[in-house]
Structure formats: structure tokens, C-alpha cells
Scaffold this motif. Structure first.
Motif, mmCIF file in Angstrom:
data_model
loop_
_atom_site.group_PDB
_atom_site.id
_atom_site.type_symbol
_atom_site.label_atom_id
_atom_site.label_comp_id
_atom_site.label_asym_id
_atom_site.label_seq_id
_atom_site.Cartn_x
_atom_site.Cartn_y
_atom_site.Cartn_z
ATOM 1 N N LEU A 154 0.830 -1.203 0.000
ATOM 2 C CA LEU A 154 0.000 0.000 0.000
ATOM 3 C C LEU A 154 0.869 1.260 0.000
ATOM 4 C CD1 LEU A 154 -2.742 -1.104 2.554
ATOM 5 C CD2 LEU A 154 -3.172 -0.399 0.188
ATOM 6 N N LEU A 155 1.846 1.306 0.884
ATOM 7 C CA LEU A 155 2.703 2.485 0.988
ATOM 8 C C LEU A 155 3.526 2.687 -0.289
ATOM 9 C CD1 LEU A 155 3.961 2.254 4.688
ATOM 10 C CD2 LEU A 155 2.106 3.650 3.760
ATOM 11 N N ALA A 156 4.078 1.615 -0.819
ATOM 12 C CA ALA A 156 4.878 1.733 -2.038
ATOM 13 C C ALA A 156 4.026 2.194 -3.211
ATOM 14 C CB ALA A 156 5.541 0.388 -2.358
ATOM 15 N N GLY A 157 2.813 1.654 -3.304
ATOM 16 C CA GLY A 157 1.937 2.052 -4.401
ATOM 17 C C GLY A 157 1.566 3.517 -4.349
ATOM 18 N N VAL A 211 1.887 -1.815 -10.439
ATOM 19 C CA VAL A 211 2.453 -3.144 -10.144
ATOM 20 C C VAL A 211 2.243 -3.480 -8.665
ATOM 21 C CG1 VAL A 211 4.578 -4.496 -10.016
ATOM 22 C CG2 VAL A 211 4.130 -3.048 -12.013
ATOM 23 N N TRP A 212 2.568 -2.525 -7.773
ATOM 24 C CA TRP A 212 2.402 -2.787 -6.344
ATOM 25 C C TRP A 212 0.932 -3.004 -6.004
ATOM 26 C CZ3 TRP A 212 6.856 -4.239 -5.807
ATOM 27 C CH2 TRP A 212 8.001 -3.483 -6.052
ATOM 28 N N PHE A 213 0.049 -2.194 -6.574
ATOM 29 C CA PHE A 213 -1.376 -2.375 -6.309
ATOM 30 C C PHE A 213 -1.870 -3.708 -6.890
ATOM 31 C CE2 PHE A 213 -1.850 2.509 -6.247
ATOM 32 C CZ PHE A 213 -1.637 2.534 -4.881
ATOM 33 N N GLY A 214 -1.336 -4.090 -8.035
ATOM 34 C CA GLY A 214 -1.734 -5.378 -8.617
ATOM 35 C C GLY A 214 -1.320 -6.549 -7.753
ATOM 36 N N LEU A 215 -0.140 -6.451 -7.135
ATOM 37 C CA LEU A 215 0.304 -7.519 -6.229
ATOM 38 C C LEU A 215 -0.567 -7.607 -4.989
ATOM 39 C CD1 LEU A 215 4.197 -7.089 -6.418
ATOM 40 C CD2 LEU A 215 2.820 -8.949 -7.390
ATOM 41 N N LEU A 225 -10.607 -0.113 -2.017
ATOM 42 C CA LEU A 225 -10.872 1.274 -2.411
ATOM 43 C C LEU A 225 -9.851 1.826 -3.403
ATOM 44 C CD1 LEU A 225 -11.971 2.881 0.990
ATOM 45 C CD2 LEU A 225 -13.409 2.078 -0.900
ATOM 46 N N ILE A 226 -8.818 1.072 -3.704
ATOM 47 C CA ILE A 226 -7.802 1.568 -4.629
ATOM 48 C C ILE A 226 -8.382 1.844 -6.018
ATOM 49 C CG2 ILE A 226 -5.692 0.915 -5.865
ATOM 50 C CD1 ILE A 226 -4.702 -0.318 -3.265
ATOM 51 N N PRO A 227 -9.227 0.968 -6.594
ATOM 52 C CA PRO A 227 -9.815 1.313 -7.903
ATOM 53 C C PRO A 227 -10.587 2.626 -7.882
ATOM 54 C CG PRO A 227 -10.162 -1.010 -7.399
ATOM 55 C CD PRO A 227 -9.635 -0.383 -6.155
ATOM 56 N N PHE A 270 -4.080 0.516 -15.772
ATOM 57 C CA PHE A 270 -3.703 -0.517 -16.740
ATOM 58 C C PHE A 270 -2.588 -1.407 -16.190
ATOM 59 C CE2 PHE A 270 -5.188 2.657 -20.113
ATOM 60 C CZ PHE A 270 -6.452 2.079 -20.154
ATOM 61 N N SER A 271 -1.640 -0.812 -15.494
ATOM 62 C CA SER A 271 -0.546 -1.590 -14.917
ATOM 63 C C SER A 271 -1.055 -2.539 -13.839
ATOM 64 C CB SER A 271 0.505 -0.646 -14.351
ATOM 65 O OG SER A 271 1.542 -1.357 -13.721
ATOM 66 N N ALA A 272 -1.950 -2.050 -12.982
ATOM 67 C CA ALA A 272 -2.507 -2.892 -11.923
ATOM 68 C C ALA A 272 -3.321 -4.039 -12.512
ATOM 69 C CB ALA A 272 -3.380 -2.054 -10.988
ATOM 70 N N CYS A 273 -4.121 -3.729 -13.527
ATOM 71 C CA CYS A 273 -4.912 -4.790 -14.165
ATOM 72 C C CYS A 273 -4.008 -5.813 -14.840
ATOM 73 C CB CYS A 273 -5.875 -4.177 -15.184
ATOM 74 S SG CYS A 273 -7.225 -3.210 -14.469
#
Length: 384
Positions: free
Chosen positions: A147-150, A163-167, A177-179, A192-195
Motif C-alpha cells: 500500500l505504501l509503495a503504491g 504493479v504494487w497495487f496489482g500484487l 478502495l484503490i480502484p 492498466f498496470s494494476a490490471c
């Protein structure tokens, strides 16, 4: 006062953690569940991982004297992240797991708080929630780090943030709530990266494991959630910090608790969307982190390390005494779970109070910013 609190808490946590890690293997450790999952699918058809009775019997054979209930509640992708645990005996695996979690949390903290990373990291490691996480071998160090890195990467490196949120989909409720946050800000590269990251993980899980595990997860998850709430008298539901769980603990009917949880979730969606668009970025992140625990029905006290990170963000805004007081109480409150007063630990009202206080900070900051950008027409005429 805060420095003293962190110093005492950090010394206490480190001493207790060292004692726990050096002691003989504990029967009631959540880490036993994570350690057992890859062993189970190596010895059984993978689809049986969602069969609670079969998994429980396997754990008892694997670890004589173990009689707790640790079902597999996670998406199939988490099995990919846990597969290395079957290569190590329990105690070395637990030590390495704890060390890796601490390193991940340090990296995430350094990214989010580049000017004072070690002070904030000390605060995170000193909180009772961190002690509970480390003592049980849970995942909160890793999820808080993601969460913090994202959020740290999002303003300047949105693709990496994605990428971090996708992980984080490995434990998806903590990113619920990130989306909303990303859509409200129009962060399409991060989206797009998270997906893409999530789809890659999902596709890899379908290659390595049976694809029908996803259907089994969706089918069994509601039943597990309901079984927890129905067992309120047998299980300590106070460790679950969400509104629905707190209401069930107070004796509210499960149907009403779910209705309240749904209404609260909708309110948190709206508040997150507003914060993402209108609040100063770091206060918006703080609000989103806390709102996450009010929006979802299943999060534990050890996950609330992210709440302490949110309060650290709020403290940057030179807040009034209410924020400091709420921060200290929120920091210390999980200690009740380690005491005979565990039944008094009801975290959702405290989370709501913290969120309200941070919202007041965001509104004040917004008002101040608006006043600095008022058009000249509202100013009094200059003297002649």
C-alpha cells in the motif's frame, strides 16, 4: 510524549518478538496455516484446499497437537507466493518470513516517508498491531508495504504504482478502495498496470493450478464469512475491526450488521472519490487507508498497521490536539486484545473518529488553498 511512546513500544515489541521467535514452535500460530498450504496441495488434489475439513485434518497430522481452525480463505494466486515455504522447516521458514516482512515494510515506509523513514518505521514496528502481526506470522507487513509503495509511486511513477497495487490482489480486500481512488484521479497508467499485474498473476495461477480453484474460492468465501459471524460466542470476533464484526459483537443481528456494513461501504466509496479529487494528496491517502477498514467486512487488528501509517501522514499536516489524541489511542488500543479486556476492543468507532478528524484537516487545507486562488474581483479596491 509520542517519541517516548514509540521508544517504549518498540523495545517491548522487539523483546516479546525475540522471545516468541526463539521459543519452540507454537501450535496456534497463523503462520502454521501459511506453512501448511503448499504442503497440502503437494500431497492432495489442489481443489481440496477449499475443503475446510480436509485441510484441518491435514494440519493436525502435519503438526501433532494442533487443533485450531485455519481454513484457506484466499484467492488461488496466494499459493504462488507461498510455494517456497515448503522448502523449509517450520522454524527457519517463520524466521525468514518475519525478516522478509520487516524488510518489505522498511522499503515501503522509506518510499512513502523519504524525509523521516526510520522514525516512521519505528512507530509502525512499535505499535501493538505490529506485535500481533509478527507474533502470529500474519501478512500485514507485506500488505502495508505494498500500500505504501503504491501510493508513494503514484504521483511520479504510476506504472510502477500499478504493479504494487496489482500484487495486493493476493489479499484483495485490503485494496478494495484503490480502484475508486485511481479512477477518481484519472490514473489510467496505474490502472492498466494494476490490471495487467493482476491478470498475469491470475493467468499464472491457472497454468500452475487447476483453473476451477477460482470458482471454488468465490463459492466458499461467503460461507466462511458467515461461519465466523455465527460463531461470535465461540470465537473472539473483536480481533476483526470492521463495522459488521463490531456490531455482531455488540449483539446486533447478522442481517442488520451486513446492512450497516453495506451502507458504510457506500459512504466510504463516496468519501474516497472526493478525497482523491479534492483533498491534498497525502491526506487523501491517509483517508483512503482508514476508509478501507470501514468499507470491507473482513480485516483484522494486525492489518491495522496501515492505520498507523495513515495517522503518520495526518501528523505531517500540523494537526490539532484531537488528531494527536486519537492517534495515541488508536496506536495503543490493540493492546486490549492481549489483556483480559479483549472484549472491550471495538476498533471501528475509533477508525470513524480518526477518519472524521482527518477529513476536517483536508477540508481546512482545501479552504486555505481556495482562498489563495480567489480572483482579484473579490478583493477590496486599492486605495487611491
Amino acid at each position: 510524549m509520542i517519541t517516548l511512546l514509540i521508544g517504549v513500544g518498540l523495545a517491548l515489541n522487539l523483546a516479546m518478538l525475540a522471545t516468541l521467535l526463539l521459543a519452540p514452535a507454537r501450535l496456534n500460530s497463523d503462520f502454521l496455516a501459511f506453512w501448511s498450504f503448499p504442503r497440502f496441495i503437494a500431497a492432495n488434489p489442489a481443489a481440496r484446499i477449499y475443503d475446510a475439513a480436509a485441510l484441518s485434518a491435514f494440519q493436525q497430522r502435519l503438526y501433532p497437537g494442533f487443533h485450531s481452525f485455519y481454513p484457506y480463505l484466499y484467492p488461488p494466486t496466494l499459493l504462488l507466493a507461498l510455494c517456497w515455504l515448503k522448502l523449509l522447516a517450520f522454524k527457519p521458514a517463520e524466521l525468514l518470513w518475519t525478516a522478509l516482512g520487516g524488510l518489505a515494510l522498511a522499503a515501503g515506509t522509506r518510499a512513502m516517508f523519504p524525509t523521516r523513514p526510520w522514525a516512521v518505521l519505528a512507530g509502525l514496528l512499535a505499535c501493538p498491531a505490529a506485535l500481533i502481526c509478527a507474533a502470529t506470522g500474519e501478512t500485514a507487513f507485506f500488505t502495508t508495504a505494498l500500500l505504501l509503495a503504491g501510493f508513494a509511486c503514484l504521483p511520479k511513477r504510476p506504472a510502477l504504482a500499478g504493479v504494487w497495487f496489482g500484487l495486493l490482489t493476493l489479499k484483495p480486500q485490503l485494496g478494495v478502495l484503490i480502484p475508486v481512488f485511481l479512477l477518481a484521479r484519472g490514473e489510467w497508467r496505474a490502472i492498466f498496470s494494476a490490471c495487467g499485474t493482476a491478470l498475469l498473476l491470475n493467468g499464472l495461477s491457472c497454468l500452475v493450478l487447476p483453473a476451477n480453484l477460482w470458482a471454488l474460492w468465490w463459492h466458499t468465501l461467503p460461507a466462511y464469512q458467515s461461519s465466523y459471524f455465527n460463531a461470535a460466542k465461540a470465537l473472539n470476533l473483536n480481533i476483526i475491526v470492521t463495522p459488521a464484526a463490531n456490531l455482531v459483537v455488540l449483539g446486533v443481528r447478522e442481517s442488520l450488521a451486513w446492512a450497516a456494513q453495506a451502507l458504510c461501504g457506500l459512504a466510504m466509496l463516496a468519501l474516497t472519490a472526493w478525497a482523491a479529487r479534492r483533498a491534498p494528496y497525502r491526506l487523501a491517502v491517509a483517508m483512503t487507508l482508514i476508509a478501507t477498514f470501514l468499507a470491507q467486512p473482513h480485516a483484522y487488528a494486525y492489518d491495522s498497521i496501515a492505520v498507523i501509517a495513515a495517522l503518520a501522514l495526518a501528523l505531517e499536516a500540523r494537526p490539532h490536539g484531537a488528531i494527536v489524541t486519537l492517534g495515541v489511542v488508536s496506536f495503543l488500543a490493540p493492546l486490549l486484545l492481549l489483556s483480559p479486556g479483549a472484549h472491550w476492543f471495538l476498533y471501528a468507532p475509533l477508525l470513524a473518529a480518526c477518519l472524521t478528524a482527518i477529513l476536517a484537516l483536508a477540508l481546512a487545507a482545501r479552504k486555505s488553498a481556495d482562498s489563495l486562488h480567489e480572483p482579484d474581483s473579490v478583493l477590496p479596491p486599492a486605495a487611491t
